[in-house]
Design an enzyme around this catalytic site. Structure first.
Site, short mmCIF file in Angstrom:
data_model
loop_
_atom_site.label_atom_id
_atom_site.label_comp_id
_atom_site.label_asym_id
_atom_site.label_seq_id
_atom_site.Cartn_x
_atom_site.Cartn_y
_atom_site.Cartn_z
N SER A 1 0.85 -1.20 0.00
CA SER A 1 0.00 0.00 0.00
C SER A 1 0.88 1.24 0.00
CB SER A 1 -0.86 0.01 1.27
OG SER A 1 -0.07 0.46 2.37
N ASP A 2 0.30 2.37 -0.40
CA ASP A 2 1.03 3.60 -0.20
C ASP A 2 0.94 3.95 1.30
OD1 ASP A 2 1.37 6.57 -2.28
OD2 ASP A 2 2.44 5.95 -0.48
N TRP A 3 1.72 4.93 1.71
CA TRP A 3 1.86 5.25 3.13
C TRP A 3 0.50 5.59 3.76
CZ3 TRP A 3 6.77 6.86 5.75
CH2 TRP A 3 6.56 7.21 7.07
#
Ligand code: GLC
Length: 730
Positions: free
Chosen positions: A261-263
């Site tokens: 996932s992105d942050w």
């Protein structure tokens, strides 16, 4: 480690250990000066830190070795920790920002640049980079357009594929290569209003025909990871989007690697209104096949309970863990957890790398105007004026592991080319307007107007002395990148005031624009004798710019993105649809698709760029006027250098499907070739057109070509050339 050993290892791990292999925590858990590239949710629990499978935002072999030693000692199965970092256009030697690299239209050069980045980052202990960013960007208001290679699916496809190949090489166990991560999946660049993190609404055919193409081409190069994007697509956040992550990514694109996932994106499904709470968010991300949760805390806090409750099967969890362990295994980390961690000190910037960067800068520059051959600069009195004239801040906000002190400024490079009596420098104004600087909370200039009045007065005196003023303007590196969307594309008022005042002196003006996005340049064009886009050129910025200004290298860059007359035209892209009432070239315009107060097209279109010489396109032709689906048509043209200097030219091949079961763009880039011609030299440039290049997402929702008339242009930009025609017969 072989597959069976890995599977045995998974079987032997506790549920907690398995969960933590799917957890990535901020580098600040290990090093105070870690780069925080997301919303930091504060300290993680020791039990998480002890077992988390990866971290990001730290580099440096000595300190990473210490971290790895401690981690391996404490881990029950001694599974190595993985270090990831955003190396998107340079680690120590910083290249032009990706939008500038796109302007070079040279995938081979981009691959070499990625190889260099991988060598430097791997020597600093980095195992994986969060690059290439393959997002299609049609909206200059979106600050992350700087991190892309622009608005065209073909150019983005070739650039993203080249980056994956450059980072990863042929063998990930090679200590000079690192894992790539194709991001942000998907369509993050279509954010409504150009506002970062905003929702995207896309028809399936637009998603498939334009936005998905570059991810798909890059995934064919087997990147180790793909990263989910922050945005929702048609109402469902990407990070929990089954259609996107299961049907498209895993089934259709055949991606078998790690989905990260992105942050914070897992937890942000709560903000989106798609998940009730962190537990629900963790469940939805797992169901979508997200293998690693970057820094949201949802997996570390709730995944074990979800497995124990049976909401997530142990089989699903084991499959995710196995993908993560495979990634570490492919990097050789089980055999050598300390790869890249032996050096006493970090990589040094070699002359070879500087040379590669310098060439990349020169090739990225796009010459937009050169009235009366103002350029190359004459060896006379040249004044370098403006906030970009003598600054080392020439790299983007994403090049945080590079150091400004290694950067060559324009003025430093000019000092190597022009004798002291022929060069002067003056800042002319502050980089930003006061409200922009204050908005960043760092306005140390108490007497703002007084400061700028003083700078202007000095600049005007310098201009009076000069024959030519090289005006170095643009957008500060903090004005593009993540979370930097803007509703205006104008240069800061202080810079426009400087340009107007310098123009009043009557001196020749060469305006250089340093920027991470298209800007409104209509007035700049009117007041300048020459105008060149320099992007954010990085470590060798000054040298590359002076190589072109002085004429050592002829400019060859082409715009990878449209520059508008005004922000009101955004999103703006050359491959638009014709509409039922296309605006005719010469009128009448009433009741046609147009603006009352502006052109439809770009001030400077996609694919446009000048050289110091001229090129003639002679006798463009097709090998035949009809083509069956099994045949190939050859499109050819003779290109002649009609000037007196050597030059590079990017020959572009565009296609239009004149009528289809869905409307089709007025033209689409389907191939390009960059060639070099000496003065007077000519070369026949040939392209093969096959049926596969004619396919699109038809009304029957199939990826097919359709019989009928096609037009082809072999030309110099998305706005010129003569149309050739052929029929596809089935
Ligand atoms: C950021 C960015 C992404 C980056 C990641 C890790 O939020 O969206 O591009 O790779 O976090 O730094």
């Amino acid at each position: 480690m072989d597959k069976k050993a890995l599977e045995a290892l998974v079987r032997d791990m506790t549920t907690e250990e398995k969960v933590m292999q799917l957890v990535q925590i901020p580098g600040s858990e290990y090093e105070a000066d870690a780069e925080i590239t997301g919303i930091d949710r504060g300290q993680v629990k020791d039990s998480v830190k002890r077992l988390a499978g990866s971290t990001l935002g730290i580099w440096g072999s000595k300190r990473l070795r210490k971290i790895q030693e401690q981690y391996m000692k404490e881990h029950p199965h001694h599974i190595p920790l993985m270090f990831m970092l955003d190396v998107i256009h340079g680690h120590k030697t910083v290249l032009p920002c990706p939008l500038g690299q796109g302007a070079a239209f040279d995938p081979e050069a981009v691959k070499k640049g990625a190889e260099m980045q991988a060598r430097e980052a791997a020597a600093d202990g980095v195992h994986a980079t969060f690059s290439p960013m393959a997002d299609l960007c049609r909206d200059a208001r979106w600050g992350r357009i700087m991190e892309s290679t622009g608005e065209d699916k073909l150019l983005n496809s070739r650039m993203a594929s080249a980056m994956v190949a450059g980072y990863q090489g042929e063998d990930l166990k090679d200590p000079e290569h690192i894992a790539a991560c194709v991001k942000h999946f998907a369509a993050y660049g279509a954010a409504e209003g150009g506002r970062d993190y905003n929702n995207t609404e896309l028809s399936e055919h637009t998603l498939r025909e334009h936005y998905l193409r570059a991810y798909g081409e890059a995934i064919r190069k087997n990147p180790v990871m793909v990263m989910t994007s922050f945005n929702s697509i048609n109402g469902i956040p990407a990070t929990g989007n089954l259609f996107l992550m299961k049907k498209i990514l895993r089934e259709e694109l055949g991606f078998t690697g790690v989905l990260i996932s992105d942050w914070g994106a897992v937890g942000e499904m709560i903000n989106h209104g798609y998940a009730e709470d962190q537990r629900d968010a963790a469940l939805k991300a797992m169901m979508a096949g997200v293998d690693i949760d970057m820094c949201s805390g949802c997996y570390s806090g709730h995944l074990e309970a979800l497995v124990n409750d049976g909401a997530v099967s142990m089989e699903m969890m084991d499959a995710a863990v196995l993908r993560v362990l495979n990634m570490k295994n492919d990097l050789g980390l089980f055999e050598d957890p300390y790869r890249g961690l032996d050096a006493e000190s970090g990589p040094v910037i070699t002359e070879e790398n500087r040379c590669l960067a310098r060439e990349a800068v020169a090739a990225s520059l796009v010459l937009l105007e050169n009235k009366e051959n103002t350029l190359p600069l004459r060896k006379e009195k040249n004044a370098f004026i403006g906030p970009f004239a003598d600054t080392k801040r020439l790299q983007s906000a994403w090049a945080f592991s590079g150091e400004d002190e290694n950067t060559v400024s324009v003025w430093e490079a000019a000092s190597e080319v022009y004798a002291p009596e022929n060069r002067k420098v003056a800042a002319g104004c502050t980089m930003l307007d006061q409200d922009a600087v204050t908005a960043r909370g760092i306005c140390h200039i108490d007497r703002w107007q007084e400061e700028n009045d003083k700078l202007l007065a000095e600049a005007l005196r310098t201009a009076e002395w000069a024959d030519t003023v090289v005006l170095c303007l643009g957008e500060d590196s903090t004005q593009s990148g993540e979370a930097t969307s803007k509703a205006s594309l104008q240069l800061p008022a202080v810079q426009m005031n400087l340009l107007r005042e310098i123009h009043k002196t009557g001196k020749r003006i060469v305006t250089l624009i340093f920027t991470g996005r298209p800007l409104e340049l209509k007035e700049v064009r009117e007041l300048s004798d020459a105008l060149m886009i320099c992007w954010l050129p990085g470590t060798e910025g000054g040298h590359g710019v002076l190589d072109v200004l002085s004429g050592i290298v002829a400019p060859s860059g082409r715009l990878p993105v449209s520059f508008p007359y005004t922000v009101g035209q955004e999103p703006l892209h050359y491959d638009m649809y014709p509409t039922g009432r296309p605006k005719p070239v010469n009128g009448p315009f009433e009741y046609t698709s147009r603006y009352l107060d502006c052109e439809n097209g770009a001030l400077y279109p996609f694919g446009y760029g000048l050289s110091y010489t001229d090129f003639a396109y002679i006798d463009p032709r097709l090998s035949t006027q009809t083509m069956s689906i099994a045949e190939t048509i050859t499109a050819s043209v003779t290109v002649r250098n009609t000037g007196d200097r050597k030059g590079d030219v990017t020959v572009q091949l565009y296609l239009r499907d004149v009528a289809g079961s869905r409307v089709r763009p007025v033209r689409e880039l389907i191939d390009f070739q960059k060639i070099t011609l000496d003065p007077g030299e000519e070369k026949e440039v040939r392209f093969a057109i096959n049926e596969d290049m004619l396919r699109f997402w038809t009304a029957e929702e199939k990826w097919e070509s359709e019989a009928g008339k096609f037009q082809v242009w072999i030309c110099n930009s998305s706005c010129d050339g003569q149309a050739l025609e052929f029929q596809l017969v089935k």
